[in-house]
Design a protein around this motif. Structure first.
Motif, PDB file in Angstrom:
ATOM      1  N   ALA A  16     -43.274 -47.989 -12.321  1.00 35.90           N
ATOM      2  CA  ALA A  16     -42.512 -47.645 -12.510  1.00 35.90           C
ATOM      3  C   ALA A  16     -42.607 -46.106 -12.426  1.00 35.90           C
ATOM      4  O   ALA A  16     -42.719 -45.444 -12.080  1.00 35.90           O
ATOM      5  CB  ALA A  16     -41.484 -47.830 -13.656  1.00 35.90           C
ATOM      6  N   GLY A  17     -44.016 -45.753 -13.290  1.00 30.61           N
ATOM      7  CA  GLY A  17     -44.590 -44.776 -13.469  1.00 30.61           C
ATOM      8  C   GLY A  17     -44.746 -43.698 -12.281  1.00 30.61           C
ATOM      9  O   GLY A  17     -44.681 -43.110 -11.584  1.00 30.61           O
ATOM     10  N   ARG A  18     -45.651 -44.630 -11.128  1.00 33.52           N
ATOM     11  CA  ARG A  18     -45.481 -44.444  -9.677  1.00 33.52           C
ATOM     12  C   ARG A  18     -44.474 -43.778  -9.396  1.00 33.52           C
ATOM     13  O   ARG A  18     -44.563 -42.520  -8.550  1.00 33.52           O
ATOM     14  CB  ARG A  18     -45.760 -44.838  -8.886  1.00 33.52           C
ATOM     15  N   TYR A  19     -43.221 -44.122  -9.283  1.00 31.65           N
ATOM     16  CA  TYR A  19     -41.993 -44.466  -8.815  1.00 31.65           C
ATOM     17  C   TYR A  19     -41.687 -42.906  -9.478  1.00 31.65           C
ATOM     18  O   TYR A  19     -41.519 -41.964  -8.546  1.00 31.65           O
ATOM     19  CB  TYR A  19     -40.612 -44.667  -8.958  1.00 31.65           C
ATOM     20  N   HIS A  20     -41.894 -42.642 -10.579  1.00 38.22           N
ATOM     21  CA  HIS A  20     -41.217 -41.530 -11.240  1.00 38.22           C
ATOM     22  C   HIS A  20     -42.121 -39.951 -10.770  1.00 38.22           C
ATOM     23  O   HIS A  20     -41.805 -38.544 -10.914  1.00 38.22           O
ATOM     24  CB  HIS A  20     -41.216 -41.645 -12.867  1.00 38.22           C
ATOM     25  N   ALA A  21     -43.341 -40.610 -10.719  1.00 33.86           N
ATOM     26  CA  ALA A  21     -44.708 -39.290 -10.152  1.00 33.86           C
ATOM     27  C   ALA A  21     -43.781 -39.280  -8.477  1.00 33.86           C
ATOM     28  O   ALA A  21     -44.059 -37.576  -8.304  1.00 33.86           O
ATOM     29  CB  ALA A  21     -46.366 -39.890  -9.547  1.00 33.86           C
ATOM     30  N   ALA A 299     -37.998 -45.615  -2.741  1.00 32.90           N
ATOM     31  CA  ALA A 299     -38.148 -44.218  -4.071  1.00 32.90           C
ATOM     32  C   ALA A 299     -36.872 -43.317  -4.035  1.00 32.90           C
ATOM     33  O   ALA A 299     -36.831 -43.072  -4.855  1.00 32.90           O
ATOM     34  CB  ALA A 299     -39.693 -43.686  -3.522  1.00 32.90           C
ATOM     35  N   ILE A 300     -36.220 -43.735  -3.064  1.00 32.46           N
ATOM     36  CA  ILE A 300     -35.234 -41.989  -2.739  1.00 32.46           C
ATOM     37  C   ILE A 300     -34.250 -42.205  -3.993  1.00 32.46           C
ATOM     38  O   ILE A 300     -33.687 -41.275  -4.323  1.00 32.46           O
ATOM     39  CB  ILE A 300     -34.102 -42.393  -1.858  1.00 32.46           C
ATOM     40  N   GLY A 301     -33.798 -43.438  -4.560  1.00 35.43           N
ATOM     41  CA  GLY A 301     -32.926 -43.499  -5.601  1.00 35.43           C
ATOM     42  C   GLY A 301     -33.977 -43.148  -6.903  1.00 35.43           C
ATOM     43  O   GLY A 301     -32.726 -41.964  -7.673  1.00 35.43           O
ATOM     44  N   HIS A 302     -34.426 -43.022  -7.050  1.00 34.65           N
ATOM     45  CA  HIS A 302     -35.556 -41.986  -8.376  1.00 34.65           C
ATOM     46  C   HIS A 302     -35.748 -40.879  -8.032  1.00 34.65           C
ATOM     47  O   HIS A 302     -35.740 -40.402  -9.172  1.00 34.65           O
ATOM     48  CB  HIS A 302     -36.809 -42.670  -8.590  1.00 34.65           C
ATOM     49  N   THR A 303     -35.461 -40.573  -6.517  1.00 32.45           N
ATOM     50  CA  THR A 303     -35.981 -39.094  -6.534  1.00 32.45           C
ATOM     51  C   THR A 303     -34.437 -38.568  -6.757  1.00 32.45           C
ATOM     52  O   THR A 303     -34.680 -37.244  -7.521  1.00 32.45           O
ATOM     53  CB  THR A 303     -36.304 -38.798  -4.883  1.00 32.45           C
TER      54      THR A 303
END
Length: 349
Positions: A16-21, A299-303
């Motif tokens: 999860a941390g990498r998705y947020h980064a 990763a688009i959703g987190h972005t």
């Protein structure tokens, strides 16, 4: 707030941390400043990959004057405590799902952010999908008639190796649950959001059938909505080799079927699909994606959720998925667990 960048810290350096980064790096007006994690080597790797620094622990990160907001990407059982600490430090809080693992902790986190005057958002990112947004608006406008049935099916696979990869996985204390709390809460949230209705009663069974873990790897529940509509949730992390999830809403004039991350069918008596809604043509097979492995999502959703969070801070408004919104799905999951334990219908808190 001025147009200067919103400066972020990340607590937790796992998946999860990498998705947020990645989301911070792709969001104009956002900048990653620092990372901390229980595993220092992971914090260093993540910070180096995104030109940030490492802070030794949560307290040190929250004491930094050059951090405006934090992304909490730690095991679920730590979300509330860390979020409350961040709020008290004056930081805006974006927490990975679930918001917390108890309603008491969820309410304490919501109250702490309200008291501190900081924003609280939750990464239930499927609400940001443009097609799902268009579908929700059309359903609310009556395109399906009166919604009468909502269905969630989650036939995922997580191997024993996945659960053994971190001591917190599959535990009540830090994972808060299994197939529903960890994987399924995204789809429970999506169902509630699309139906536009509150779930007022659940009846459920859970079991651990294929893994050596404390929590459930299989769950089934029936639902009753405030409107009288009914629903079902079926979830597992033992369906080899892993299949795409499905979310379906049926009404008196039509229905919608979502498979994986695509709308595969929209059919009604009187209404064509909204012009802004894309329906996958034919019956093309959807990839298993998250059904087969934890990183099987874009990763688009987190972005999108990060971009909305930044905009919410600047515009002094609620994020798209606020703490109170995220609490709804959490309450349903916890009610399902209670119903399974007690063997009786339960009203979500």
């Amino acid at each position: 707030m001025s147009d200067t960048a919103i400066r972020f810290g990340i607590i937790g350096a796992g998946v999860a941390g990498r998705y947020h980064a990645q989301a911070i790096a792709q969001t104009p007006g956002a900048r990653l400043m620092a990372v901390c994690a229980g595993h220092p080597e992971r914090a260093t790797a993540l910070a180096d990959a995104f030109n940030a620094r490492v802070e030794p622990d949560v307290a040190a990160l929250l004491a930094c004057d050059d951090i405006d907001a934090v992304c909490i990407c730690t095991p679920s059982g730590q979300h509330a405590e860390q979020g409350i600490a961040a709020a008290k430090a004056g930081k805006h809080v974006l927490v990975e799902k679930p918001l917390a693992i108890t309603l008491a902790d969820a309410d304490a986190l919501i109250d702490a952010c309200r008291t501190a005057g900081v924003h609280l958002g939750v990464a239930l990112q499927r609400r940001t999908d443009p097609d799902f947004c268009a579908a929700r608006e059309a359903i609310a406008a009556g395109a399906l008639g009166r919604p009468i049935l909502g269905v969630v099916t989650i036939p995922y696979l997580r191997t024993q190796t996945y659960y053994d990869s971190a001591a917190w996985r599959g535990t009540w204390a830090l994972d808060g649950g299994g197939a529903l709390m960890n994987q399924g809460i995204h789809l429970v949230d999506l169902l509630i959001w699309l139906m536009g209705d509150e779930i007022v009663e659940v009846q459920a069974h859970t079991a651990t059938l294929a893994h050596t873990i404390e929590v459930e790897d299989c769950a089934g529940a029936t639902l009753r909505f405030a409107s009288g509509a009914l629903g079902t949730i079926a979830a597992t992390t033992a369906a080899a080799p892993g299949f795409p999830h499905r979310v379906e809403v049926y009404g008196t004039q039509g229905g919608i079927q979502i498979e994986g991350e695509a709308i595969v069918r929209w059919e009604t008596i009187h209404h064509a699909p909204p012009a802004s809604l894309h329906v996958t043509s034919g019956s093309g097979r959807q990839e298993a994606g998250a059904g087969a492995y934890p990183t099987g999502i874009s990763a688009i959703g987190h972005t999108r959720i990060l971009g909305d969070f930044v905009a919410a801070i600047r515009e002094c408004r609620q994020p798209l998925v606020s703490g109170s919104e995220a609490r709804r799905a959490l309450a349903v999951v916890l009610a399902i667990y209670e119903s399974a334990r007690e063997g009786k219908p339960v009203r979500p808190g």
